[in-house]
Scaffold this active site. Structure first.
Site, PDB file in Angstrom:
ATOM      1  N   HIS A  97       3.570   6.394  -6.992  1.00  0.00           N
ATOM      2  CA  HIS A  97       2.760   7.497  -7.513  1.00  0.00           C
ATOM      3  C   HIS A  97       3.575   8.796  -7.412  1.00  0.00           C
ATOM      4  CE1 HIS A  97      -1.533   9.499  -7.464  1.00  0.00           C
ATOM      5  NE2 HIS A  97      -0.997   9.509  -8.652  1.00  0.00           N
ATOM      6  N   HIS A 157       0.832  -1.200   0.000  1.00  0.00           N
ATOM      7  CA  HIS A 157       0.000   0.000   0.000  1.00  0.00           C
ATOM      8  C   HIS A 157       0.877   1.265   0.000  1.00  0.00           C
ATOM      9  CE1 HIS A 157      -3.655   2.365   1.248  1.00  0.00           C
ATOM     10  NE2 HIS A 157      -2.696   3.180   1.660  1.00  0.00           N
ATOM     11  N   GLU A 158       1.784   1.336   0.950  1.00  0.00           N
ATOM     12  CA  GLU A 158       2.636   2.533   1.050  1.00  0.00           C
ATOM     13  C   GLU A 158       3.553   2.649  -0.161  1.00  0.00           C
ATOM     14  OE1 GLU A 158       1.709   4.657   3.003  1.00  0.00           O
ATOM     15  OE2 GLU A 158       0.481   3.365   4.278  1.00  0.00           O
ATOM     16  N   HIS A 205       1.727   4.436  -2.862  1.00  0.00           N
ATOM     17  CA  HIS A 205       1.833   5.897  -2.732  1.00  0.00           C
ATOM     18  C   HIS A 205       3.213   6.341  -3.215  1.00  0.00           C
ATOM     19  CE1 HIS A 205      -1.888   6.705  -0.660  1.00  0.00           C
ATOM     20  NE2 HIS A 205      -1.604   5.927   0.365  1.00  0.00           N
TER      21      HIS A 205
END
Ligand SMILES: [Zn+2]
Length: 696
Positions: free
Chosen positions: A494, A487-488, A491
């Protein structure tokens, strides 16, 4: 002797180990002063030419502004990061002072008439075809200017001076009330405790939970077990305590916190605060020219209108409610058959749900996170994650020796493509003292093209709190932790794989609140794919990768009661949207909206005394007002994005390239719906989310 303040260097991160609390205030206030002077100069110069002819350009106005912003954020970012990962009383104090300076500075910029005039002149010049001056703004630059003009509007810039005064009074009062709401909730949480001297009263609780309650007592100089309303203690009782009366007592205390129903005699009652918060938010919205606060909130989000959000949530509810009812019926039946004696109980109560759910889950899926841990050695997981990223996004990872970090566990990586540097990140995996809990991604540097020769590449921090290696054994992760890491990292890519040149829209900058979780939640999906688990898992003793049957159980357990969970989130999101898409409401009317929403969508109706809203700090004390739907909204996008990989193959490189080019590289440079449609070839659909959650 000259003393150098590392925060005033061009690249403070390079001296991160030398940053001390006493550097913070002088550096931040100096940079802010210098920025303010530069801005006045910039605006004055533009004003002078403006009277003749608009020859303001991106190069002469926005680029210098972004450079000022870049310098300030590179000084502040390490301070804020160290405050989270190497906290001390001195640093916290310095951080608070710095934060106050920054808040004032940004309020001032938001209401700066000269800045607004220049921004508008640049935007208008580019949008008037008859203008003889060729502006040559890119689509990204126009998008940034449009959002920046909206920012001025939402800061109350265009109001007359009397309204501006009202506006800033409202802002101040809103901040006070939010903080009071949070304070009441904390005080109410702390005001209630229950001391139990006999372990027998706590039968059902696992060892770790018992130890936690014993520790609660010990740190308050008491003997026995102390139940509090803090989340770990509350959950321990609700999930495991066999004693039904105890569960009821704790549930009631928890669900009436900060309300008139509370045992403490409404000392910390939030009811009137909520009503005043809503009233002021509506006033603020009207002042700025919106119908109500819901419309104001959505103005800067991806969702278009309160009606659209309402429709979106009701559609999801329609899709999930039948199954949620079935899940609830199955739970009730299980509870009755297995545990509830007929003479004692007629049906499930609110304080029975978690308890029996846990029992049912254990019976159905004998797979525990602890059992999976030996398969996920941290280094193997990292190399699997890198391999996947290299495969899909055509980049390469390289670890570099860097002694200048804040802790010896921190690793420094370079990301390269065709031998060219794309980005860098610092990976800080393990929990330790003075480090904030949880996992997150933060940025030090966003991609920024300074001129034809020089482009600054992104630098990020990825922070987790996994257990560190002990006794020569490698660090082992639970599958939940692997998901958190992905998940991190989502980010992170991105932010880091962006190709946008402008600081204001590169990476995660300028991405709306309800779209920013797309890449992170998207990455989570890979953790449930056999092809990917093969790369990630290798038993630290046997070398075996995660067996398929264990993975299957893991997926099934993930979807246990998923429809009930979804319907509950919808209830919160609808309640939030409805009280803000409305006239100002009294405390009783707020309760009415909640009751009606529950009747309409929920499968579990809590007891009359329940005052959930008095502790809903996400929307009354945090940034989620008329925005709680974002959780589900972004989940629909991420699940639908991943479904392209399910259609074309989880390891299909065309799909990877598509996601890279249309989502990751584009950052905040365009409307997220446009980007999504370019990637997916159509508008988002909810089907994939329902399928992934096992909802038919
Ligand atoms: Zn996230």
């Amino acid at each position: 002797m000259t003393i150098t303040n590392p925060l005033l260097l061009q690249n403070p991160i390079e001296k991160v180990d030398q940053i001390a609390p006493e550097h913070v205030e002088p550096a931040i206030s100096q940079i802010i002063k210098e920025n303010q002077a530069e801005i006045e100069l910039l605006v004055k110069n533009i004003d002078q030419v403006n009277s003749e002819q608009t020859n303001i350009s991106w190069q002469s106005f926005m680029l210098p502004l972004e450079k000022l912003e870049d310098r300030l954020s590179k000084a502040w970012s390490p301070v804020s990061h160290l405050n989270s990962v190497c906290n001390s009383d001195e640093l916290r104090e310095a951080y608070d002072k710095g934060l106050a300076l920054l808040t004032d500075y940004s309020t001032q910029l938001g209401q700066h008439k000269g800045l607004y005039k220049a921004t508008k002149a640049l935007f208008d010049a580019a949008n008037e075809p008859e203008n003889q001056q060729e502006q040559n703004l890119t689509a990204t630059q126009q998008h940034i200017l449009k959002d920046s003009l909206l920012g001025f509007k939402l800061s109350g810039l265009h109001l007359n001076s009397e309204d501006q005064k009202t506006f800033s009074n409202i802002q101040k009062r809103l901040a006070e009330l939010s903080s009071k709401y949070e304070q009441n909730l904390m005080d109410a949480t702390m005001a209630w405790t229950k001391l139990l001297s006999d372990k027998k009263d706590l039968s059902g609780l696992p060892k770790t939970e018992l130890a936690m309650l014993a520790n609660n007592a010990e740190i308050r100089d008491k003997k026995g077990y102390l139940v509090t309303l803090e989340i770990p203690s509350y959950l321990a009782i609700m999930t495991y305590a066999d004693n039904r009366e105890l569960r009821e007592e704790v549930y009631t205390a928890y669900s009436t916190r900060a309300s008139d129903q509370s045992e403490d005699g409404a000392q910390f009652d939030n009811s009137e605060i909520m009503a005043e918060l809503l009233k002021l938010k509506q006033q603020k919205a009207k002042l700025l020219g919106f119908k109500n606060f819901a419309e104001l909130s959505l103005e800067s989000k991806m969702a278009e209108s309160p009606e659209q959000v309402e429709g979106f949530l009701m559609d999801l509810n329609k899709a999930g409610k039948k199954q949620a009812k079935q899940e609830y019926a199955a739970l009730a039946e299980f509870a009755k058959a297995t545990f509830i004696k007929e003479d004692q109980v007629d049906d499930l109560k609110a304080w029975d749900i978690s308890y029996f759910s846990e029992k049912l889950k254990q019976q159905k899926f004998q797979v525990s996170q602890a059992e999976l841990r030996p398969y996920f050695v941290v280094d193997k997981v990292m190399s699997g994650l890198f391999e996947l990223t290299e495969h899909h996004f055509n980049v390469h990872f390289e670890m570099v020796e860097n002694p200048t970090v804040w802790n010896s566990d921190v690793r420094h990586y370079l990301i390269k493509r065709n031998n060219e540097l794309v980005a860098e990140f610092y990976l800080d995996l393990y929990a330790r003292q003075h480090k904030r809990g949880g996992a997150w991604m933060d940025n030090y540097q966003s991609r920024f093209k300074l001129n034809a020769e020089t482009t600054l590449t992104p630098i990020a921090y990825l922070t987790c709190n996994f257990g560190s290696p002990v006794n020569g054994q490698p660090a082992l992760l639970t599958h939940d932790e692997v998901v958190t890491l992905f998940h991190e990292f989502g980010h992170g890519i991105h932010h880091m794989l962006t190709k946008v040149d402008e600081l204001s829209a590169s990476g995660i900058a300028n991405v709306p609140w309800d779209a920013v979780e797309l890449p992170s939640q998207f990455m989570e999906n890979f953790c449930y794919q056999p092809e990917v688990n093969e790369k990630l898992s290798q038993h630290f003793e046997t070398g075996e990768s995660l067996p398929q049957d264990k993975l299957d159980k893991l997926i099934a357990a993930k979807n246990f009661q998923s429809a009930m969970a979804m319907v509950r989130q919808i209830e919160f999101a609808l309640f939030d949207m409805r009280i803000h898409d409305n006239q100002a409401l009294s405390a009783n009317e707020i309760q009415d909206v909640l009751d009606k929403t529950r009747e309409e969508v929920a499968v579990v109706i809590p007891p009359k005394s329940n005052r959930f809203q008095n502790g809903f700090s996400h929307i009354f004390a945090g940034g989620y007002s008329a925005g709680y739907y974002s959780y589900k909204w972004a989940e629909v996008l991420s699940a639908d994005a991943f479904s392209l990989f399910e259609e074309q193959g989880v390891m299909n490189q065309e799909a990877g390239k598509n996601f890279l080019n249309n989502i990751l590289e584009k950052g905040g440079s365009a409307d997220p719906m446009e980007l999504f449609e370019a990637f997916r070839g159509r508008k988002p659909k909810v089907d994939a989310l329902l399928r992934h959650s096992g909802i038919q």
